[in-house]
Design a protein around this motif. Structure first.
Motif, PDB file in Angstrom:
ATOM      1  N   SER A  94      -2.795  21.804 -47.137  1.00 39.41           N
ATOM      2  CA  SER A  94      -3.301  23.180 -47.133  1.00 39.41           C
ATOM      3  C   SER A  94      -2.227  24.222 -47.429  1.00 39.41           C
ATOM      4  O   SER A  94      -2.544  25.377 -47.697  1.00 39.41           O
ATOM      5  N   TYR A 123      -4.073  20.939 -43.077  1.00 39.82           N
ATOM      6  CA  TYR A 123      -5.167  20.068 -43.502  1.00 39.82           C
ATOM      7  C   TYR A 123      -4.762  19.324 -44.761  1.00 39.82           C
ATOM      8  O   TYR A 123      -4.141  19.883 -45.659  1.00 39.82           O
ATOM      9  N   TYR A 125      -6.173  16.439 -47.786  1.00 35.52           N
ATOM     10  CA  TYR A 125      -7.242  15.664 -48.401  1.00 35.52           C
ATOM     11  C   TYR A 125      -6.669  14.939 -49.608  1.00 35.52           C
ATOM     12  O   TYR A 125      -5.588  15.268 -50.097  1.00 35.52           O
ATOM     13  N   SER A 139     -11.347  16.749 -45.702  1.00 35.24           N
ATOM     14  CA  SER A 139     -10.009  17.086 -45.211  1.00 35.24           C
ATOM     15  C   SER A 139      -9.867  16.667 -43.751  1.00 35.24           C
ATOM     16  O   SER A 139     -10.851  16.579 -43.015  1.00 35.24           O
ATOM     17  N   ALA A 141      -7.156  17.104 -40.208  1.00 38.17           N
ATOM     18  CA  ALA A 141      -6.077  17.895 -39.598  1.00 38.17           C
ATOM     19  C   ALA A 141      -4.841  17.026 -39.444  1.00 38.17           C
ATOM     20  O   ALA A 141      -4.920  15.882 -39.011  1.00 38.17           O
TER      21      ALA A 141
END
Length: 144
Positions: A94, A123, A125, A139, A141
């Motif tokens: 992120s 995050y 992904y 996604s 954490a």
């Protein structure tokens, strides 16, 4: 007269169908492979493994390593492509950090590192990519 209209209608339908076939048939679409994502937290990060379901083989993974792990320094985002299927693997954080195997032949691993403030939540992904095609995981954490 009714017979002539029926024949003309049939001819019009046949011509429209043939024209549509020629346009659609001139550049056949290639279906993308089917991929599945499998999520595994680890003691110092998170792993998202990717399977190429059409071939029944592991395709690769994206990993987050909050602390040093083997050859990887801490706060490392890792993209790992294990299968020579023409697809690449991208891991996204992120913060905008991206590790990618795009443009490299499998097997290939790429990682991006950089210290992040301890304890902060981010995050991650992972995507399977090829040209304009992208199939991404949900996604998760992760923490620095």
């Amino acid at each position: 007269m009714a017979r002539l209209r029926t024949r003309l209608a049939a001819c019009a339908i046949a011509l429209a169908t043939a024209a549509g076939t020629l346009v659609v048939g001139s550049s056949p679409a290639h279906a993308a492979a089917n991929f599945s994502f499998h999520y595994y937290p680890s003691p110092n990060g998170y792993n998202i493994w990717i399977n190429n379901d059409d071939r029944g083989l592991p395709a690769g993974s994206g990993r987050w390593l909050q602390d040093p792990d083997g050859p990887y320094p801490g706060d490392a985002l890792v993209a790992d492509d294990q299968l020579a299927d023409g697809y690449g693997i991208e891991a996204h954080l992120s913060t905008g950090r991206i590790a990618t195997t795009r443009g490299h032949s499998a097997p290939y691993t790429h990682y991006k590192t950089g210290n992040l403030p301890e304890g902060n939540k981010y995050y991650m992904y992972v995507c399977v990519v090829k040209g304009d095609y992208s199939n991404c995981s949900n996604s998760v954490a992760v923490y620095a």
